[in-house]
Design a protein around this motif. Sequence first.
Motif, PDB file in Angstrom:
ATOM      1  N   ILE A 153       0.003   3.388   6.628  1.00 61.47           N
ATOM      2  CA  ILE A 153       0.613   3.556   8.003  1.00 61.47           C
ATOM      3  C   ILE A 153      -0.509   3.429   8.861  1.00 61.47           C
ATOM      4  CG2 ILE A 153       1.342   5.437   9.677  1.00 61.47           C
ATOM      5  CD1 ILE A 153       2.867   6.668   7.252  1.00 61.47           C
ATOM      6  N   VAL A 154      -0.391   2.406  10.051  1.00 60.43           N
ATOM      7  CA  VAL A 154      -1.636   1.943  10.784  1.00 60.43           C
ATOM      8  C   VAL A 154      -1.406   2.041  12.393  1.00 60.43           C
ATOM      9  CG1 VAL A 154      -0.440  -0.272  10.949  1.00 60.43           C
ATOM     10  CG2 VAL A 154      -3.109  -0.049  11.132  1.00 60.43           C
ATOM     11  N   GLY A 155      -2.551   2.667  13.112  1.00 62.24           N
ATOM     12  CA  GLY A 155      -2.376   2.781  14.453  1.00 62.24           C
ATOM     13  C   GLY A 155      -2.064   1.362  15.332  1.00 62.24           C
ATOM     14  N   SER A 156      -1.379   1.720  16.392  1.00 59.80           N
ATOM     15  CA  SER A 156      -0.966   0.361  16.911  1.00 59.80           C
ATOM     16  C   SER A 156      -2.304  -0.388  17.472  1.00 59.80           C
ATOM     17  CB  SER A 156      -0.451   0.897  18.562  1.00 59.80           C
ATOM     18  OG  SER A 156      -1.132   1.503  19.124  1.00 59.80           O
ATOM     19  N   ASP A 157      -3.432   0.054  17.745  1.00 56.65           N
ATOM     20  CA  ASP A 157      -4.746  -0.758  17.966  1.00 56.65           C
ATOM     21  C   ASP A 157      -5.457  -1.279  16.875  1.00 56.65           C
ATOM     22  OD1 ASP A 157      -5.324   2.237  17.063  1.00 56.65           O
ATOM     23  OD2 ASP A 157      -7.111   1.703  18.029  1.00 56.65           O
ATOM     24  N   LEU A 158      -4.981  -1.104  15.600  1.00 57.23           N
ATOM     25  CA  LEU A 158      -5.633  -1.477  14.638  1.00 57.23           C
ATOM     26  C   LEU A 158      -4.902  -2.549  13.581  1.00 57.23           C
ATOM     27  CD1 LEU A 158      -7.458   1.833  13.439  1.00 57.23           C
ATOM     28  CD2 LEU A 158      -8.320   0.059  14.585  1.00 57.23           C
ATOM     29  N   VAL A 159      -3.667  -2.869  14.118  1.00 53.61           N
ATOM     30  CA  VAL A 159      -2.888  -3.813  13.119  1.00 53.61           C
ATOM     31  C   VAL A 159      -3.423  -5.093  13.022  1.00 53.61           C
ATOM     32  CG1 VAL A 159      -0.594  -4.821  13.403  1.00 53.61           C
ATOM     33  CG2 VAL A 159      -0.708  -2.739  13.890  1.00 53.61           C
ATOM     34  N   GLU A 160      -4.173  -5.600  13.963  1.00 48.86           N
ATOM     35  CA  GLU A 160      -4.871  -6.888  13.821  1.00 48.86           C
ATOM     36  C   GLU A 160      -6.129  -6.732  12.779  1.00 48.86           C
ATOM     37  OE1 GLU A 160      -6.594  -8.078  17.491  1.00 48.86           O
ATOM     38  OE2 GLU A 160      -4.417  -8.457  18.356  1.00 48.86           O
ATOM     39  N   CYS A 161      -6.384  -5.795  12.498  1.00 45.86           N
ATOM     40  CA  CYS A 161      -7.362  -5.489  11.246  1.00 45.86           C
ATOM     41  C   CYS A 161      -7.104  -5.887   9.926  1.00 45.86           C
ATOM     42  CB  CYS A 161      -8.086  -4.130  11.307  1.00 45.86           C
ATOM     43  SG  CYS A 161      -8.940  -3.318  12.665  1.00 45.86           S
ATOM     44  N   LEU A 162      -5.660  -5.850   9.912  1.00 43.66           N
ATOM     45  CA  LEU A 162      -4.757  -6.171   8.507  1.00 43.66           C
ATOM     46  C   LEU A 162      -4.689  -7.733   8.649  1.00 43.66           C
ATOM     47  CD1 LEU A 162      -2.255  -3.408   8.554  1.00 43.66           C
ATOM     48  CD2 LEU A 162      -4.766  -3.455   7.753  1.00 43.66           C
ATOM     49  N   ASP A 163      -4.989  -8.649   9.560  1.00 44.61           N
ATOM     50  CA  ASP A 163      -4.612  -9.980   9.311  1.00 44.61           C
ATOM     51  C   ASP A 163      -5.194 -10.507   7.982  1.00 44.61           C
ATOM     52  OD1 ASP A 163      -3.293 -10.018  11.496  1.00 44.61           O
ATOM     53  OD2 ASP A 163      -4.756 -10.758  13.003  1.00 44.61           O
ATOM     54  N   ASP A 164      -6.559 -10.389   7.807  1.00 45.79           N
ATOM     55  CA  ASP A 164      -7.155 -11.020   6.583  1.00 45.79           C
ATOM     56  C   ASP A 164      -6.197 -10.523   5.212  1.00 45.79           C
ATOM     57  OD1 ASP A 164      -8.869 -12.258   8.290  1.00 45.79           O
ATOM     58  OD2 ASP A 164     -10.482 -10.724   7.957  1.00 45.79           O
ATOM     59  N   ILE A 165      -5.832  -9.224   5.263  1.00 39.77           N
ATOM     60  CA  ILE A 165      -5.387  -8.774   3.781  1.00 39.77           C
ATOM     61  C   ILE A 165      -3.782  -8.393   3.935  1.00 39.77           C
ATOM     62  CG2 ILE A 165      -7.742  -7.679   3.634  1.00 39.77           C
ATOM     63  CD1 ILE A 165      -6.577  -4.978   4.308  1.00 39.77           C
ATOM     64  N   LEU A 166      -3.356  -8.858   5.156  1.00 41.86           N
ATOM     65  CA  LEU A 166      -2.026  -8.405   5.093  1.00 41.86           C
ATOM     66  C   LEU A 166      -1.078  -9.277   3.867  1.00 41.86           C
ATOM     67  CD1 LEU A 166       0.270  -6.995   6.254  1.00 41.86           C
ATOM     68  CD2 LEU A 166       0.785  -8.835   7.898  1.00 41.86           C
ATOM     69  N   THR A 167      -1.410 -10.471   3.310  1.00 39.28           N
ATOM     70  CA  THR A 167      -0.598 -11.057   2.393  1.00 39.28           C
ATOM     71  C   THR A 167      -0.927 -10.466   1.230  1.00 39.28           C
ATOM     72  OG1 THR A 167      -0.866 -13.170   3.619  1.00 39.28           O
ATOM     73  CG2 THR A 167      -0.269 -13.217   1.118  1.00 39.28           C
ATOM     74  N   SER A 168      -2.136  -9.948   1.177  1.00 40.11           N
ATOM     75  CA  SER A 168      -2.775  -9.384  -0.369  1.00 40.11           C
ATOM     76  C   SER A 168      -2.014  -7.894  -0.455  1.00 40.11           C
ATOM     77  CB  SER A 168      -4.273  -8.967  -0.431  1.00 40.11           C
ATOM     78  OG  SER A 168      -4.719 -10.240  -0.448  1.00 40.11           O
ATOM     79  N   LEU A 169      -1.910  -7.426   0.575  1.00 38.74           N
ATOM     80  CA  LEU A 169      -1.079  -6.099   0.544  1.00 38.74           C
ATOM     81  C   LEU A 169       0.245  -6.399  -0.028  1.00 38.74           C
ATOM     82  CD1 LEU A 169      -2.399  -4.338   3.924  1.00 38.74           C
ATOM     83  CD2 LEU A 169      -3.083  -3.624   1.753  1.00 38.74           C
ATOM     84  N   LEU A 170       0.919  -7.101   0.857  1.00 37.22           N
ATOM     85  CA  LEU A 170       2.341  -7.557   0.360  1.00 37.22           C
ATOM     86  C   LEU A 170       2.440  -8.007  -0.958  1.00 37.22           C
ATOM     87  CD1 LEU A 170       3.645  -9.201   3.571  1.00 37.22           C
ATOM     88  CD2 LEU A 170       3.974  -6.817   2.917  1.00 37.22           C
ATOM     89  N   GLU A 171       1.583  -8.712  -1.550  1.00 35.32           N
ATOM     90  CA  GLU A 171       1.854  -9.154  -2.862  1.00 35.32           C
ATOM     91  C   GLU A 171       1.401  -8.032  -3.750  1.00 35.32           C
ATOM     92  OE1 GLU A 171      -1.465 -12.056  -3.218  1.00 35.32           O
ATOM     93  OE2 GLU A 171      -0.048 -13.653  -2.085  1.00 35.32           O
ATOM     94  N   ASP A 172       0.738  -6.981  -3.385  1.00 35.88           N
ATOM     95  CA  ASP A 172       0.544  -5.484  -4.386  1.00 35.88           C
ATOM     96  C   ASP A 172       1.692  -4.694  -4.293  1.00 35.88           C
ATOM     97  OD1 ASP A 172      -1.854  -6.951  -5.076  1.00 35.88           O
ATOM     98  OD2 ASP A 172      -3.143  -5.818  -3.765  1.00 35.88           O
ATOM     99  N   GLY A 173       2.593  -4.888  -3.319  1.00 37.12           N
ATOM    100  CA  GLY A 173       3.872  -3.988  -3.126  1.00 37.12           C
ATOM    101  C   GLY A 173       3.590  -3.102  -2.450  1.00 37.12           C
ATOM    102  N   ILE A 174       2.531  -3.162  -1.283  1.00 40.46           N
ATOM    103  CA  ILE A 174       2.492  -2.074  -0.229  1.00 40.46           C
ATOM    104  C   ILE A 174       3.066  -2.371   1.038  1.00 40.46           C
ATOM    105  CG2 ILE A 174       0.425  -1.190   1.055  1.00 40.46           C
ATOM    106  CD1 ILE A 174      -1.502  -1.657  -1.389  1.00 40.46           C
ATOM    107  N   GLN A 175       3.728  -1.511   1.573  1.00 38.83           N
ATOM    108  CA  GLN A 175       4.607  -1.589   2.783  1.00 38.83           C
ATOM    109  C   GLN A 175       3.798  -1.094   3.845  1.00 38.83           C
ATOM    110  OE1 GLN A 175       8.107   0.836   3.141  1.00 38.83           O
ATOM    111  NE2 GLN A 175       7.496   2.458   1.841  1.00 38.83           N
ATOM    112  N   VAL A 176       3.832  -1.803   4.927  1.00 35.21           N
ATOM    113  CA  VAL A 176       2.833  -1.456   6.155  1.00 35.21           C
ATOM    114  C   VAL A 176       3.716  -1.107   7.044  1.00 35.21           C
ATOM    115  CG1 VAL A 176       1.426  -2.239   7.613  1.00 35.21           C
ATOM    116  CG2 VAL A 176       1.393  -3.113   5.483  1.00 35.21           C
TER     117      VAL A 176
END
Length: 623
Positions: free
Chosen positions: A159-182
């Motif tokens: 769960i991520v705050g509205s102001d921090l979503v952009e911090c995930l840009d580099d790892i969003l693909t990796s998160l999804l590949e690991d089965g982590i919902q955001v």
Amino acid sequence: MTLPLGWLSVVAAGVFSAHVLQKLCFPYFWRDLLFLLKVIRYGVKLELSKLTASVCTVLDKFIQQAQRIPDKPFVIYDGNVHTYRDIEQRSNRLANVFLETVHLMKGDCIALLMSNEPDFLCVWFGLAKVGCSVAFLNTNIKSKSLLHCINCCGAKTLIVGSDLVECLDDILTSLLEDGIQVWAMKSQSERTQVHTLLDKIDAASDQPVPAVLRATTSLKSPTLYIFTSGTTGLPKAAVITHLQSLKAAAGFWAFGATEDDVMYIPLPLYHSAASLIGIGGTIELGATCILKRKFSASQFWNDCRNHDVTVFQYIGELCRYLCNQPKTEIDEIHKVRMGVGNGLRQDVWQEFQSRFGNIKMCEVYGSTEGNLCFMNHIGKIGTVGRSNFFYRLLFKYDLIKYDMVKDEPVKNLYGFCQRVERGETGLLLSKVSAISPFFGYAGSKQLTEKKLMRDVFVKGDAYFNTGDLMAEDQEGFICFKDRVGDTFRWKGENVATTEITETLGQVDFIQEVNVYGVEVQGHEGRAGMAAMITRPGCMFDGKKLFEHVVRDIPAYARPLFIRHQEVMEMTSTFKQQKFHLVQSGFNPSTISDLLYVLDYQLMSYIPLTDSIYQSILSGERKL
């Protein structure tokens, strides 16, 4: 039967003499005893709760307070008042969303990446209400470290705050590949892979979810994971049990705070000080807290005056920033009577009280994962805690001799550690026992084992290694001296040198690097410095290094100084030598190696000249 007048005189003289003797030889006896009895009473209450069918957690206490004082302000943030009822109902809505839409289950671990705001509390409480443990993520950490933190605690939801979503840009693909919902605290999302929560909260019920979901029968059940930088590189997830949460929540109360106090919390909620002591302590008392998104030295005293703040949380740096603010005629006009925190240097402490009034500063010593806590309830300037005969009966700790050059404990002929004499500096160890358990870290058992020292004084014993050098004076006051190993502290954050070393090692012109902290006059903690050797045929490139550092390392952990060497000094056991580097500091007039300093304006590491060095010492050049 009445005593003769002569006997009464003898008894009175004896009592008076005993009183004088106690005052001279044991001046803190009664204050120590009363404080310890208060703490023991709370501890006994916790121990008795183990015998009952269920445990009254910090969350349970919040729910009780919301029923007892529903209309009392719980959190005031950015001028908006949120009552106990407000936070209770919104966290209920979130709990219902977590159950029905996100499909979370009791026992799940959820990672939380949010800045200081009331919804941090609502999400935290909402997750706890459905029986989930929560991993608080440091909002400063970047791609690789962030991904590591989410994975090491076993979280499958972020769960991520509205102001921090952009911090995930580099790892969003990796998160999804690991089965982590955001899930983001937003009503709409530009990223299709990121789900939204705000649009679902209003439609959700504010009725409580079944209490059985949050119920626990063990004080030792994990409730939170709080990340700490240790000596092994990447951040480690310290296991926070209900027992630790409840103990921390009693901190304000132990120092004498009441439900009529107004707490000021400018520290980040992802750290244990603000969340466990600050929010937990506010709940324990049924008090009100002023939550700041970020500490501001210029706004601090106006906030305190506007909200009638009586107690504030601090780290040493915070108080130094306040002392550096321009003096005003109203510096002593406020209702603040007490500060609770750690890392307050003696000179800053004296200046702070001299300028802002006789505010009682209550130092607390302890690490997030540690099994020992010192509390300076006397308020003696320059000490982090207080020990005495009674304390030692309950909590077994020792200060052992430590060789700073070899970076290891001093052993005797039999291979056991040696205690220091009273007044000498030694490495602080705390015995692991039923009274003082060590719950360790999530994930690898090796990380937990590395924080323990075994066979310290006898075969089979186990001690938690704090990594801190301390001294205990003749009166039982504890003073912090330094940190050992591969960690130093800057801007209120722990910096793990091995993690920074690994990151710098990715720069193509660097062959070897040794990261450590150096003291800077007028600053708390130690500033990051890196000694490095360039690869054969390569040149030092300040701009390239700057780009790499700013992109991959949090601001507080970036090396401010670089020492360019020809040869890297090693210890006899082939470890990088830090001691002499730390001792020599960053003075260009006494160091023959080329020195560089981080410069944000020029976006490069530039040569550290004598004039720049002097401007740093004078405070003219900000670090």
